[in-house]
Design a protein around this motif. Sequence first.
Motif, PDB file in Angstrom:
ATOM      1  N   UNK A 115       0.799  -1.235   0.000  1.00 35.93           N
ATOM      2  CA  UNK A 115       0.000   0.000   0.000  1.00 35.93           C
ATOM      3  C   UNK A 115       0.828   1.281   0.000  1.00 35.93           C
ATOM      4  N   UNK A 116       2.060   1.234   0.503  1.00 32.86           N
ATOM      5  CA  UNK A 116       2.889   2.438   0.518  1.00 32.86           C
ATOM      6  C   UNK A 116       3.299   2.861  -0.898  1.00 32.86           C
ATOM      7  N   UNK A 117       3.123   1.981  -1.878  1.00 32.20           N
ATOM      8  CA  UNK A 117       3.473   2.303  -3.265  1.00 32.20           C
ATOM      9  C   UNK A 117       2.310   2.913  -4.048  1.00 32.20           C
ATOM     10  N   UNK A 118       1.140   2.976  -3.414  1.00 33.98           N
ATOM     11  CA  UNK A 118      -0.062   3.445  -4.109  1.00 33.98           C
ATOM     12  C   UNK A 118      -0.636   4.657  -3.385  1.00 33.98           C
ATOM     13  N   UNK A 119      -0.873   5.726  -4.128  1.00 35.07           N
ATOM     14  CA  UNK A 119      -1.601   6.878  -3.602  1.00 35.07           C
ATOM     15  C   UNK A 119      -3.082   6.583  -3.825  1.00 35.07           C
ATOM     16  N   UNK A 120      -3.850   6.413  -2.762  1.00 36.98           N
ATOM     17  CA  UNK A 120      -5.271   6.067  -2.840  1.00 36.98           C
ATOM     18  C   UNK A 120      -5.999   6.945  -1.823  1.00 36.98           C
ATOM     19  N   UNK A 121      -6.615   8.016  -2.320  1.00 39.57           N
ATOM     20  CA  UNK A 121      -7.319   8.964  -1.467  1.00 39.57           C
ATOM     21  C   UNK A 121      -8.737   9.153  -1.997  1.00 39.57           C
TER      22      UNK A 121
END
Length: 160
Positions: A115-121
Amino acid sequence: MSAPSPGAPEAPGLTFLAELSVTVAEPIDVGPTPEGHRRVIPITGGTVSGPVLNGRVLPGGADYQLLRSATLTELDARYVLETDDGERIFVHNTALRHGSARDIELLNSGSAVDPSKIYFRCWPRLTTASPALDWLNTRLMLGTGERLPGRVVIRIFTVD
């Protein structure tokens, strides 16, 4: 980013509302359209847990995705929550998910990605007919997302 100048307005705070663990079925691939590559992800259920909201995600909603590029996906999910008290809340959650082309490809194939590799907002809108939960109708919310195999975890915060 630079430090705020003296006398600058203070940013609003965030208060944790709930974590949603939303289970999903296999994507329905619509394919490339003039707007981008479209997919529909059926929502099959899930749970809601938090300090003031607890219950379940009802089956029947969906996430209408638009893959704008190999690295950027726009999400538009609509579904219903049911609290432990039987109150229903409609969720319209709009989101952006960004990562490397390879990581997005892995996510879209159902594989796990750090998850630290994906910007998900996201910016969820929660509305209800419940008098007890009417305050949800008057609040802005923000959230973070995490795509896991078979489910999506959304952490929702109210903007103070």
